[in-house]
Design a protein around this motif. Structure first.
Motif, PDB file in Angstrom:
ATOM      1  N   CYS A   1     -16.298   1.753   2.580  1.00  0.00           N
ATOM      2  CA  CYS A   1     -16.169   0.553   1.752  1.00  0.00           C
ATOM      3  C   CYS A   1     -15.849   0.869   0.294  1.00  0.00           C
ATOM      4  O   CYS A   1     -15.417  -0.011  -0.433  1.00  0.00           O
ATOM      5  CB  CYS A   1     -17.459  -0.266   1.778  1.00  0.00           C
TER       6      CYS A   1
ATOM      7  N   HIS B   1     -10.456 -11.137   8.290  1.00  0.00           N
ATOM      8  CA  HIS B   1     -10.318 -11.697   6.953  1.00  0.00           C
ATOM      9  C   HIS B   1      -8.866 -11.615   6.543  1.00  0.00           C
ATOM     10  O   HIS B   1      -8.098 -10.857   7.100  1.00  0.00           O
ATOM     11  CB  HIS B   1     -11.142 -10.897   5.956  1.00  0.00           C
TER      12      HIS B   1
ATOM     13  N   LEU C   1     -18.764  -9.191   8.860  1.00  0.00           N
ATOM     14  CA  LEU C   1     -18.266  -7.869   9.247  1.00  0.00           C
ATOM     15  C   LEU C   1     -17.680  -7.839  10.653  1.00  0.00           C
ATOM     16  O   LEU C   1     -17.020  -6.893  11.035  1.00  0.00           O
ATOM     17  CB  LEU C   1     -19.372  -6.820   9.104  1.00  0.00           C
TER      18      LEU C   1
ATOM     19  N   HIS D   1     -14.809  -1.577  -2.883  1.00  0.00           N
ATOM     20  CA  HIS D   1     -16.013  -2.192  -3.451  1.00  0.00           C
ATOM     21  C   HIS D   1     -16.793  -1.164  -4.263  1.00  0.00           C
ATOM     22  O   HIS D   1     -16.875  -0.010  -3.857  1.00  0.00           O
ATOM     23  CB  HIS D   1     -16.960  -2.676  -2.342  1.00  0.00           C
TER      24      HIS D   1
HETATM   25  C1  HEC Z   1      -9.205  -2.320   1.916  1.00  0.00           C
HETATM   26  C2  HEC Z   1     -10.211  -2.873   1.054  1.00  0.00           C
HETATM   27  C3  HEC Z   1     -11.595  -3.171   1.567  1.00  0.00           C
HETATM   28  C4  HEC Z   1     -12.433  -2.347   2.296  1.00  0.00           C
HETATM   29  C5  HEC Z   1     -12.182  -0.945   2.818  1.00  0.00           C
HETATM   30  C6  HEC Z   1     -13.685  -3.096   2.433  1.00  0.00           C
HETATM   31  N1  HEC Z   1     -13.577  -4.318   1.834  1.00  0.00           N
HETATM   32 FE1  HEC Z   1     -15.015  -5.771   1.781  1.00  0.00          FE
HETATM   33  N2  HEC Z   1     -13.748  -7.032   0.794  1.00  0.00           N
HETATM   34  C7  HEC Z   1     -12.474  -6.698   0.383  1.00  0.00           C
HETATM   35  C8  HEC Z   1     -11.896  -7.843  -0.300  1.00  0.00           C
HETATM   36  C9  HEC Z   1     -10.500  -7.895  -0.918  1.00  0.00           C
HETATM   37  C10 HEC Z   1     -12.874  -8.854  -0.283  1.00  0.00           C
HETATM   38  C11 HEC Z   1     -12.764 -10.272  -0.867  1.00  0.00           C
HETATM   39  C12 HEC Z   1     -11.869 -11.161  -0.081  1.00  0.00           C
HETATM   40  C13 HEC Z   1     -12.403 -11.548   1.248  1.00  0.00           C
HETATM   41  O1  HEC Z   1     -13.503 -12.130   1.279  1.00  0.00           O
HETATM   42  O2  HEC Z   1     -11.701 -11.303   2.264  1.00  0.00           O
HETATM   43  C14 HEC Z   1     -14.018  -8.313   0.430  1.00  0.00           C
HETATM   44  C15 HEC Z   1     -15.173  -9.013   0.677  1.00  0.00           C
HETATM   45  C16 HEC Z   1     -16.301  -8.487   1.281  1.00  0.00           C
HETATM   46  C17 HEC Z   1     -17.516  -9.210   1.545  1.00  0.00           C
HETATM   47  C18 HEC Z   1     -17.721 -10.702   1.384  1.00  0.00           C
HETATM   48  C19 HEC Z   1     -18.075 -11.256   0.106  1.00  0.00           C
HETATM   49  C20 HEC Z   1     -18.084 -12.761   0.242  1.00  0.00           C
HETATM   50  O3  HEC Z   1     -17.369 -13.368  -0.523  1.00  0.00           O
HETATM   51  O4  HEC Z   1     -18.795 -13.290   1.111  1.00  0.00           O
HETATM   52  C21 HEC Z   1     -18.397  -8.349   2.125  1.00  0.00           C
HETATM   53  C22 HEC Z   1     -19.802  -8.645   2.592  1.00  0.00           C
HETATM   54  C23 HEC Z   1     -17.726  -7.078   2.228  1.00  0.00           C
HETATM   55  N3  HEC Z   1     -16.464  -7.178   1.711  1.00  0.00           N
HETATM   56  C24 HEC Z   1     -18.306  -5.963   2.774  1.00  0.00           C
HETATM   57  C25 HEC Z   1     -17.602  -4.790   3.034  1.00  0.00           C
HETATM   58  C26 HEC Z   1     -18.198  -3.643   3.715  1.00  0.00           C
HETATM   59  C27 HEC Z   1     -19.640  -3.561   4.193  1.00  0.00           C
HETATM   60  C28 HEC Z   1     -17.228  -2.701   3.805  1.00  0.00           C
HETATM   61  C29 HEC Z   1     -17.328  -1.329   4.436  1.00  0.00           C
HETATM   62  C30 HEC Z   1     -17.885  -1.230   5.738  1.00  0.00           C
HETATM   63  C31 HEC Z   1     -16.019  -3.250   3.180  1.00  0.00           C
HETATM   64  N4  HEC Z   1     -16.294  -4.514   2.714  1.00  0.00           N
HETATM   65  C32 HEC Z   1     -14.808  -2.601   3.085  1.00  0.00           C
HETATM   66  C33 HEC Z   1     -11.822  -5.492   0.572  1.00  0.00           C
HETATM   67  C34 HEC Z   1     -12.325  -4.412   1.293  1.00  0.00           C
END
Ligand code: HEC
Length: 118
Positions: A45, A87, A83, A49
């Protein structure tokens, strides 16, 4: 009627507290589980993030995990659903059950500023 000895009462209270603190699912202590969650997060992640409380180098496109933890809508259930669904901007990550639980535990622990750092 004889009064209940206070030693007995405090033992009961302690037993209750211990029961309340025992993690439901994890056989390992909660701390270990969070350390594991943090490790998973840094692997999967952290390129999108900020995963910890401390600043992190890089360009991020997602909200920081501390921000996520503080949102009122963030619960274990909501993270579970998020998760496991698709998305628009965040890729679907293939986490197994254990990794998912650990990451969720870790994210939720960030909401509490007093919680021990993993
Ligand atoms: C390639 C980029 C990328 C990766 C890798 C990634 N994220 Fe995200 N994540 C995003 C983006 C961009 C958003 C905001 C847009 C959306 O909600 O789709 C987001 C949103 C989120 C949210 C939601 C926040 C809300 O608005 O409710 C969570 C929870 C989250 N990520 C958890 C994780 C976790 C846990 C991992 C690893 C296991 C991870 N992300 C890996 C890009 C990423």
């Amino acid at each position: 009627m004889t009064p209940v000895p206070s030693r007995f009462l405090s033992a009961m209270v302690l037993a209750g507290l211990l029961a309340a603190c025992t993690p439901l699912a994890a056989a390992t202590p909660a701390e270990d589980h969070r350390v594991r969650g943090r490790a998973v997060a840094s692997q999967l992640c952290s390129r999108c993030h900020v995963i910890g409380r401390e600043p992190q180098a890089g360009g991020f496109i997602g909200p920081s995990f501390v921000e996520i933890a503080k949102m009122p809508s963030t619960t274990g259930m909501a993270l579970n659903v998020f998760l496991q669904s698709h998305h628009q901007r965040m890729p679907s990550l293939q986490l197994d059950r254990e990794e998912m639980d650990a990451v969720i535990d870790y994210i939720l622990s960030l909401e509490d500023p007093e919680a021990a750092r993993p």
